[in-house]
Write an enzyme that holds these catalytic residues in place. Structure first.
Site, short mmCIF file in Angstrom:
data_model
loop_
_atom_site.label_atom_id
_atom_site.label_comp_id
_atom_site.label_asym_id
_atom_site.label_seq_id
_atom_site.Cartn_x
_atom_site.Cartn_y
_atom_site.Cartn_z
N ASP A 1 -35.93 -41.44 -9.51
CA ASP A 1 -37.03 -42.13 -8.83
C ASP A 1 -36.45 -43.29 -8.02
O ASP A 1 -35.63 -44.06 -8.54
CB ASP A 1 -38.03 -42.65 -9.87
CG ASP A 1 -39.31 -43.07 -9.18
OD1 ASP A 1 -39.25 -43.96 -8.29
OD2 ASP A 1 -40.37 -42.52 -9.50
N ASP B 1 -44.71 -39.59 0.60
CA ASP B 1 -46.06 -39.42 0.03
C ASP B 1 -46.93 -40.62 0.45
O ASP B 1 -46.51 -41.76 0.32
CB ASP B 1 -45.98 -39.34 -1.50
CG ASP B 1 -45.21 -38.11 -1.96
OD1 ASP B 1 -45.07 -37.17 -1.16
OD2 ASP B 1 -44.74 -38.09 -3.11
N ASP C 1 -46.47 -37.85 9.88
CA ASP C 1 -47.59 -37.48 10.75
C ASP C 1 -48.85 -38.20 10.29
O ASP C 1 -49.92 -37.99 10.86
CB ASP C 1 -47.84 -35.96 10.73
CG ASP C 1 -48.40 -35.51 9.41
OD1 ASP C 1 -47.94 -36.00 8.36
OD2 ASP C 1 -49.32 -34.67 9.41
N1 SAM Z 1 -38.56 -35.37 3.27
C1 SAM Z 1 -39.02 -33.99 3.12
C2 SAM Z 1 -39.58 -33.49 4.42
O1 SAM Z 1 -39.83 -34.31 5.31
O2 SAM Z 1 -39.73 -32.27 4.57
C3 SAM Z 1 -40.04 -33.86 1.98
C4 SAM Z 1 -41.34 -34.60 2.16
S1 SAM Z 1 -42.39 -34.53 0.71
C5 SAM Z 1 -43.96 -34.83 1.33
C6 SAM Z 1 -42.02 -36.07 -0.10
C7 SAM Z 1 -40.95 -35.93 -1.17
O3 SAM Z 1 -40.59 -37.23 -1.61
C8 SAM Z 1 -41.40 -35.15 -2.38
O4 SAM Z 1 -40.48 -34.12 -2.66
C9 SAM Z 1 -41.45 -36.21 -3.49
O5 SAM Z 1 -41.16 -35.69 -4.77
C10 SAM Z 1 -40.41 -37.20 -3.02
N2 SAM Z 1 -40.64 -38.57 -3.52
C11 SAM Z 1 -41.78 -39.28 -3.40
N3 SAM Z 1 -41.66 -40.49 -3.99
C12 SAM Z 1 -40.40 -40.54 -4.49
C13 SAM Z 1 -39.68 -41.52 -5.21
N4 SAM Z 1 -40.25 -42.68 -5.56
N5 SAM Z 1 -38.40 -41.26 -5.55
C14 SAM Z 1 -37.82 -40.07 -5.21
N6 SAM Z 1 -38.47 -39.09 -4.53
C15 SAM Z 1 -39.73 -39.32 -4.17
#
Ligand code: SAM
Length: 212
Positions: A95, A117, A153
């Site tokens: 994380d 996210d 986006d």
């Molecule tokens: N970056 C990629 C893309 O643009 O195709 C994936 C986008 S996806 C919506 C967001 C990713 O960020 C997810 O796989 C989620 O598990 C990861 N993520 C979100 N918050 C996180 C955190 N605090 N630490 C590590 N990973 C995180």
């Protein structure tokens, strides 16, 4: 990103040579995991890793670390690496709240955040990777001349991020709400999985670059 608990994902990650198992032990010594000592760029929330694999292929003179908190998602990146290994790319399952325990002061030269996210509820705003709380964490690991690049986006998340930059004491170097029609910022752009998905639906892509 839709999550399915994939049996065996944790085992695959803990036995993979491409995944760093004890990242805190590398604090200050990340260059030791790569064959060449060269600038270090990281992506936080890398998902299935397509962006970083394309970046690492296009820029062999940069070392990349991809951070993803879910093993079931990171597994997809590992599977791709096994088919086409890249010497300048490694992954960490963690994380991002712990990022300052993993990288030393000034150890990272660039941070990429792609389609993070949105955490739409106000009470969850601290969890957004472009919140002032996260900028303070990045402050601890980013090199003095380094910068952060963010693409999304999501218009509301983009507006929030633009507002957080000065609140965190950072500086906005450039921004656009239509990356794919911005001749300058789109130069050399490498699309992420989400970027391809949302731009093919007609959503404009926002991008900002920030530094201190
Ligand atoms: N970056 C990629 C893309 O643009 O195709 C994936 C986008 S996806 C919506 C967001 C990713 O960020 C997810 O796989 C989620 O598990 C990861 N993520 C979100 N918050 C996180 C955190 N605090 N630490 C590590 N990973 C995180």
């Amino acid at each position: 990103m839709r999550l399915r608990n994939i049996p065996g994902a944790d085992d695959a990650i803990s036995s993979s040579e491409y995944c760093i198992q004890t990242p805190t032990e590398l604090k200050g010594n990340w260059q030791s995991v790569f064959p060449l000592s060269q600038p270090l760029h990281i992506e936080i929330g890398m998902g299935k890793g397509r962006f970083l694999m394309d970046m690492a292929t296009a820029h062999p003179d940069i070392n990349y670390v991809g951070i993803e908190r879910y093993s079931s998602v990171l597994l997809r990146a590992l599977q791709k690496m096994e088919l086409s290994p890249l010497p300048n790319l490694r992954f960490v399952c963690m994380d991002a709240t712990e990022i300052a325990d993993v990288f030393d002061k000034g150890e990272v030269d660039r941070i990429y955040l792609n389609f993070s996210d949105p955490w739409p509820k106000d009470r969850h705003s601290k969890r957004r990777l472009t919140s002032r709380q996260f900028f303070n964490r990045y402050d601890q690991i980013l090199a003095k001349e380094g910068h952060l690049e963010f693409k999304t986006d999501n218009q509301d998340l983009f507006t929030f991020s633009l507002e957080e930059i000065p609140e965190a004491g950072w500086h906005l170097d450039a921004s656009t709400r239509d990356l794919h029609h911005d001749e300058l910022l789109n130069q050399g752009n490498i699309m992420t999985e989400y970027e391809e998905k949302f731009s093919s639906k007609g959503n404009p892509i926002c991008k900002l670059i920030a530094s201190r």
